[in-house]
Design an enzyme around this catalytic site. Sequence first.
Site, mmCIF file in Angstrom:
data_model
loop_
_atom_site.group_PDB
_atom_site.id
_atom_site.type_symbol
_atom_site.label_atom_id
_atom_site.label_comp_id
_atom_site.label_asym_id
_atom_site.label_seq_id
_atom_site.Cartn_x
_atom_site.Cartn_y
_atom_site.Cartn_z
ATOM 1 N N LYS A 27 4.587 16.761 -0.654
ATOM 2 C CA LYS A 27 4.339 15.305 0.025
ATOM 3 C C LYS A 27 2.972 15.520 0.848
ATOM 4 O O LYS A 27 2.819 16.540 1.303
ATOM 5 C CB LYS A 27 5.545 15.082 0.897
ATOM 6 C CG LYS A 27 5.658 13.939 1.693
ATOM 7 C CD LYS A 27 6.787 13.515 2.394
ATOM 8 C CE LYS A 27 6.972 12.206 2.820
ATOM 9 N NZ LYS A 27 8.302 11.945 3.584
ATOM 10 N N SER A 70 10.575 7.955 1.724
ATOM 11 C CA SER A 70 9.342 8.115 1.792
ATOM 12 C C SER A 70 8.595 9.029 0.934
ATOM 13 O O SER A 70 7.744 9.183 0.751
ATOM 14 C CB SER A 70 8.774 8.084 3.054
ATOM 15 O OG SER A 70 9.211 9.331 3.840
ATOM 16 N N SER A 89 14.336 10.327 3.647
ATOM 17 C CA SER A 89 13.265 10.361 2.771
ATOM 18 C C SER A 89 13.245 11.509 1.812
ATOM 19 O O SER A 89 12.134 11.252 0.992
ATOM 20 C CB SER A 89 12.059 10.455 3.787
ATOM 21 O OG SER A 89 12.021 9.258 4.406
#
Lengths: 101, 470
Positions: free
Chosen positions: B77, B152, B176
């Site tokens: 990420k 996310s 997330s």
Amino acid sequence: MATHVGVADVKKIATLANLPLTESQLTSLTHAFDQTIDVVDELQKLDTNSVVPTSQVTGLENVFRDDVVDETRMFPQEVALSNAKRTKNGFFVVPAIFTEE
Amino acid sequence: MLLDQSITELSSGLQKKKFTSVDIVTECFANIETFNPTINACITVVDKTEVLKAAKKCDETRTPQSGPLFGIPFVMKDSYVTKGVKTTAASKLLESFIPPYSATVYQKLLDAGAILIAKANMDAWGHGATSENTDFGPVKNPWNTTRSAGGSTGGVAAAISSRMAVFGIGEDTGGSIRNPSAWCNVTGLKVTYGRVSRYGCIAYASSFDTVGPMAKTAEDCAVVLEAIAGVDPYDATSSPTPVGKYSQAVQSSKKLTIGMPKEFFTEGLDHDISVRIKEAAAVFTTLGHTVKEISMPSISYGIPVYYLIAPSETSSNLARYDGIRYGNGRENFTQETDRRILIGTYALSAGYYDAYYKKAQQVRTMFIETYRKAFSECDVLLMPVTPMQPTKLGDIVSDPVQNMLLDIFTVTHNPVGVPSLALPCGLSSDNLPIGMQLTAPMFSEELLFSLAHEFQTNTDFHTKKPKLIE
């Protein structure tokens, strides 16, 4: 849905948070802000009298390290400056906060 | 496809010289080149020549003692600093930021011989559950590209699902990792708070943020966790609790009591999701575990607690982005990020602190007690990950209330600190992935791995691939 804050209030909070917002951003954010406060106000229904607040869940306290220099985590000056938009003579350039009288 | 194999299978194949790291990486790039223009999972792809060079070096230096991640490509990420590799947190504010240092989790993976292939798209700063709050275009779900990949950590989930990498590192503050894992048919772990060092993780809510693995299977997640967990002198919140042999945990077959909180199985829950989770519960029963309904009353207040504490912490953490030492100015924050900063600033301000921030921290104490009581009645909890199936792009992101409610089943774990694993449990009638989550007491990741591995040995939901990549 109750109106909790107006645009003027949001503008004040935005100043505290150093957020440069346009007039149209302020208007739509005020609406979103109100909707959010409606959601979080639900907590007022709960009786939390004498409940101790929790701020972290590790159970750790006073995590110390030895007072020694860790050279692997030191930046040379040019590395420390490498992502700055404006530098001068090895310094970061900061927006002026004083004005000439 | 080599990338359909697990880490253990790939590691074994590499040792036996059935194929090479160069072969695996070549497949990754073929999939990135074919699918990333559509799916938009990756913000920065590491230079192919560099990656192939690293893979070749692994092939040349591999020994029988090389660990299971040696020569295995992964994505991160884009909220983890990677020295020399652009890191943006999916925000225009950091669009040209090149970190001068590396996150501990990244360094540990490099030390284990793993190879970074790309930095993945996400909701900027972790602010979102659909990977649409990004300045780099939304991440599209490989299972249906008109839909969100979740968030996310949507980019990592979509990348694993479309076989761009073997595993990924996500970040979970309120769901997330778990949400996009469920929406993209992959397996993802929110660890116990403090299990993995947060040094170098761009902070969202410092008392909630966790660093965790995402992969095709629970076993893969266990292998990765074993490599990245552990106390770190650079993160004072990291736990000195010893790191278990998580990769061995999958061999356990202890019979467990599994509790399903009835407050999470109401009419608000999508019908297909409810059906699949109940079918999964029946599978656990067949495997000899005991499934029972329990009550966890206060957890229905998860959203207000989360949406007071997380914005408060993020308003503080994002104060450093002043455009002076790095990055662009604060006018580059999106509306969603502005909203969270404003709410947080308000909740912490004089006159409102007691009614909002302090109140939320008191309810947080109540959640801890609720989970403690639940774990006195059962070993593990089973609950949904999201209340709805992957949303159509554009539907949710401009509605702050709907956006918040998407997190309803994942937001109590982070304030309490407990670990939770999301894994696939079937498809909906619209052929969209459905995930469930298993939750355990703090530092009991072994329970999650053994139960999930047993489920994945007896079912094949996690092996299904999106039609796009067939």
